[in-house]
Design a protein around this motif. Structure first.
Motif, PDB file in Angstrom:
ATOM      1  N   GLY A   1      73.600 -32.371  74.737  1.00 45.31           N
ATOM      2  CA  GLY A   1      74.536 -31.347  75.881  1.00 45.31           C
ATOM      3  C   GLY A   1      74.153 -30.190  75.997  1.00 45.31           C
ATOM      4  O   GLY A   1      74.922 -29.313  76.260  1.00 45.31           O
ATOM      5  N   LEU A   2      72.955 -29.732  75.713  1.00 41.14           N
ATOM      6  CA  LEU A   2      72.385 -28.336  75.703  1.00 41.14           C
ATOM      7  C   LEU A   2      71.974 -27.802  76.864  1.00 41.14           C
ATOM      8  O   LEU A   2      71.545 -26.481  76.925  1.00 41.14           O
ATOM      9  CB  LEU A   2      71.353 -27.973  74.330  1.00 41.14           C
ATOM     10  N   ASN A   3      71.732 -28.415  78.025  1.00 43.32           N
ATOM     11  CA  ASN A   3      71.120 -28.057  79.190  1.00 43.32           C
ATOM     12  C   ASN A   3      72.010 -28.261  80.361  1.00 43.32           C
ATOM     13  O   ASN A   3      72.740 -29.372  80.620  1.00 43.32           O
ATOM     14  CB  ASN A   3      70.004 -28.974  79.444  1.00 43.32           C
TER      15      ASN A   3
ATOM     16  N   GLY B   1      74.346 -30.385  84.678  1.00 44.92           N
ATOM     17  CA  GLY B   1      74.540 -31.251  83.329  1.00 44.92           C
ATOM     18  C   GLY B   1      75.712 -30.162  82.552  1.00 44.92           C
ATOM     19  O   GLY B   1      76.044 -29.334  83.141  1.00 44.92           O
ATOM     20  N   SER B   2      76.083 -30.649  81.434  1.00 43.08           N
ATOM     21  CA  SER B   2      75.456 -31.689  80.739  1.00 43.08           C
ATOM     22  C   SER B   2      75.697 -33.038  81.323  1.00 43.08           C
ATOM     23  O   SER B   2      75.155 -34.127  80.797  1.00 43.08           O
ATOM     24  CB  SER B   2      75.726 -31.777  79.323  1.00 43.08           C
TER      25      SER B   2
ATOM     26  N   ALA C   1      83.161 -36.929  81.353  1.00 45.97           N
ATOM     27  CA  ALA C   1      82.188 -35.938  81.122  1.00 45.97           C
ATOM     28  C   ALA C   1      83.087 -34.967  80.235  1.00 45.97           C
ATOM     29  O   ALA C   1      84.034 -35.167  79.928  1.00 45.97           O
ATOM     30  CB  ALA C   1      82.450 -35.237  82.696  1.00 45.97           C
ATOM     31  N   THR C   2      82.311 -34.131  79.701  1.00 45.61           N
ATOM     32  CA  THR C   2      82.810 -33.251  78.448  1.00 45.61           C
ATOM     33  C   THR C   2      82.579 -31.673  79.148  1.00 45.61           C
ATOM     34  O   THR C   2      81.280 -31.683  79.781  1.00 45.61           O
ATOM     35  CB  THR C   2      82.366 -33.558  77.229  1.00 45.61           C
TER      36      THR C   2
ATOM     37  N   ILE D   1      80.045 -27.703  86.061  1.00 53.92           N
ATOM     38  CA  ILE D   1      78.514 -27.307  86.412  1.00 53.92           C
ATOM     39  C   ILE D   1      78.155 -28.796  87.321  1.00 53.92           C
ATOM     40  O   ILE D   1      77.674 -28.372  88.629  1.00 53.92           O
ATOM     41  CB  ILE D   1      77.556 -27.290  85.430  1.00 53.92           C
ATOM     42  N   PRO D   2      78.061 -29.671  86.872  1.00 48.60           N
ATOM     43  CA  PRO D   2      77.635 -30.899  87.706  1.00 48.60           C
ATOM     44  C   PRO D   2      78.599 -31.290  88.898  1.00 48.60           C
ATOM     45  O   PRO D   2      78.171 -31.686  90.058  1.00 48.60           O
ATOM     46  CB  PRO D   2      77.574 -32.212  86.896  1.00 48.60           C
ATOM     47  N   ALA D   3      79.844 -30.903  88.766  1.00 55.66           N
ATOM     48  CA  ALA D   3      80.753 -31.131  89.795  1.00 55.66           C
ATOM     49  C   ALA D   3      80.483 -30.293  91.004  1.00 55.66           C
ATOM     50  O   ALA D   3      80.142 -30.533  92.440  1.00 55.66           O
ATOM     51  CB  ALA D   3      82.378 -31.067  89.321  1.00 55.66           C
ATOM     52  N   ALA D   4      80.058 -28.794  90.729  1.00 53.65           N
ATOM     53  CA  ALA D   4      79.700 -27.941  91.602  1.00 53.65           C
ATOM     54  C   ALA D   4      78.464 -28.144  92.357  1.00 53.65           C
ATOM     55  O   ALA D   4      78.337 -27.900  93.477  1.00 53.65           O
ATOM     56  CB  ALA D   4      79.637 -26.485  90.932  1.00 53.65           C
ATOM     57  N   GLN D   5      77.506 -28.796  91.619  1.00 51.17           N
ATOM     58  CA  GLN D   5      75.980 -29.075  92.249  1.00 51.17           C
ATOM     59  C   GLN D   5      76.082 -30.361  92.916  1.00 51.17           C
ATOM     60  O   GLN D   5      75.178 -30.670  93.643  1.00 51.17           O
ATOM     61  CB  GLN D   5      75.130 -29.231  91.007  1.00 51.17           C
TER      62      GLN D   5
END
Length: 369
Positions: free
Chosen positions: A21-23, A46-47, A65-66, A74-78
């Motif tokens: 989960g680092l990216n 991600g992550s 998701a965590t 982040i992924p919700a926005a993208q």
């Protein structure tokens, strides 16, 4: 998992995520790129990028998701989705852990609708025996809360990020349009900034995540019965592992204390406002490969630090926060708008999001797969 099964959810598989989960991207060496359904040349974030890609593509309505630094938002926005990071302690980490990343991380879902996110919170939130702490109990259900007419909110508008940097033009447009929409709905919107120093807080949060990652790596190598080996992990993971090994006990406590101090300052600021409106990210979705976890570590770190200029603050403070899909670029890429609220007040954010969803529906926008 037990609560999800009890709620009647049907599981179809495991989605992809970056290593440990680092990216803020999802391009693990093991499985390859996850693609953004809005444009396959771009990242889904991600992550929790695999989860967001699956929901945005219409494979399923919600996915787990965590979020330890923005990994729900982040992924919700993208991917043009709704993403809620709950308050610290709202979601139990039992039975195997008391907290994630020193309290920075929590779990929930990414979803197409506010309704589904509220329902999933009703199904999964709440403490388990032995949890070290828990968020205040919600009066009634979150699903019931979004059905009620919203009250007038005082909204603090940020036209910069939490590093004081100017926003990307698309992000600025997204925030300004959201502010006008909130104003038209009867809310009070005014420029204000909690003035929390993300530049100073970022390396302290990095200590917490690095130390916890080092522990997770060691646990995995122990389970495999072999010594730590750089060939087993990606380049950035190994660098974070090495950093984590060097974090002293005193340094770790200092980082936790700084996060708690930020939470107190945020709480004081939010006595005058109900929510903070800002951008979710520093720019629209990047192209695949921009965050290369197997490339130059310094370049990777600089890019992540610049891009995550809002979301990690609310992991440190423990406050609930959402990303709402209210803007798309001329090229058809989603740009998220971020709202953060008082600790324990997810219902306020969900109610506002439901109102925005009604006023400016995003269901009519779907990827042309």
């Amino acid at each position: 998992m037990t609560r999800c099964k009890k709620a009647g959810l049907v599981f179809i598989g495991r989605s992809s995520s970056p290593e440990f989960g680092l990216n803020p991207n999802t391009e693990p060496r093991l499985y390859g790129f996850s693609h953004n359904p809005w444009n396959l040349e771009y990242s889904p974030g991600g992550s929790s990028g695999g989860s967001a890609a699956a929901v945005a593509a219409g494979i399923l309505p919600v996915a787990h998701a965590t979020d330890g630094g923005g990994s729900i938002r982040i992924p919700a926005a993208q991917c043009g989705l709704f993403g809620l990071k709950p308050s610290r302690g709202r979601m139990s980490m039992a039975p195997d852990a008391g907290e994630g990343w020193g309290g920075l991380s929590t779990g929930h879902v990414v979803s197409r609708s506010v309704r589904d996110s509220a329902l999933m919170l009703d199904c999964t939130a709440g403490p388990e025996p032995g949890d070290p702490y828990a968020a205040p109990m919600q009066e009634g259900s979150f699903l019931e809360a979004i059905a009620r007419p919203p009250r007038q909110l005082r909204i603090a508008l940020m036209l910069k990020d939490h590093r004081g940097a100017r926003l990307h033009p698309e992000c600025l447009a997204a925030v300004q349009r959201a502010a006008k929409l909130c104003d038209s709905l009867g809310h009070i919107v005014e420029e204000a900034d909690p003035e929390l120093d993300m530049v100073a807080l970022r390396p302290l949060s990095a200590r917490i995540s690095a130390a916890n990652t080092a522990r997770s790596c060691n646990m995995r190598w122990k389970a495999l019965g072999r010594e730590p080996n750089a060939d087993d992990v990606e380049t950035v993971t190994w660098a974070v592992y090495q950093h984590g090994l060097k974090v002293s006990g005193v340094e770790y406590i200092e980082a936790i204390a700084a996060a708690h101090a930020a939470g107190r300052k945020m709480a004081r600021f939010l006595t005058g406002y109900d929510v903070i409106l800002s951008t979710t990210l520093a720019g629209p979705p990047p192209r695949l490969g921009y965050f290369d976890q197997n490339g130059d570590v310094q370049t990777f770190t600089e890019r992540v630090t610049e891009y995550l200029s809002v979301t990690p603050l609310h992991n440190a403070t423990g406050t609930p926060a959402i990303s709402v899909p209210l803007h798309w670029t001329a090229d058809g890429l989603p740009v998220g708008v971020h709202f953060a609220g008082r600790y324990g007040e997810e219902a306020t954010l969900l109610t506002l999001a439901a109102e925005l969803e009604t006023a400016q529906p995003w269901f009519d926008r779907v990827p042309a797969l």
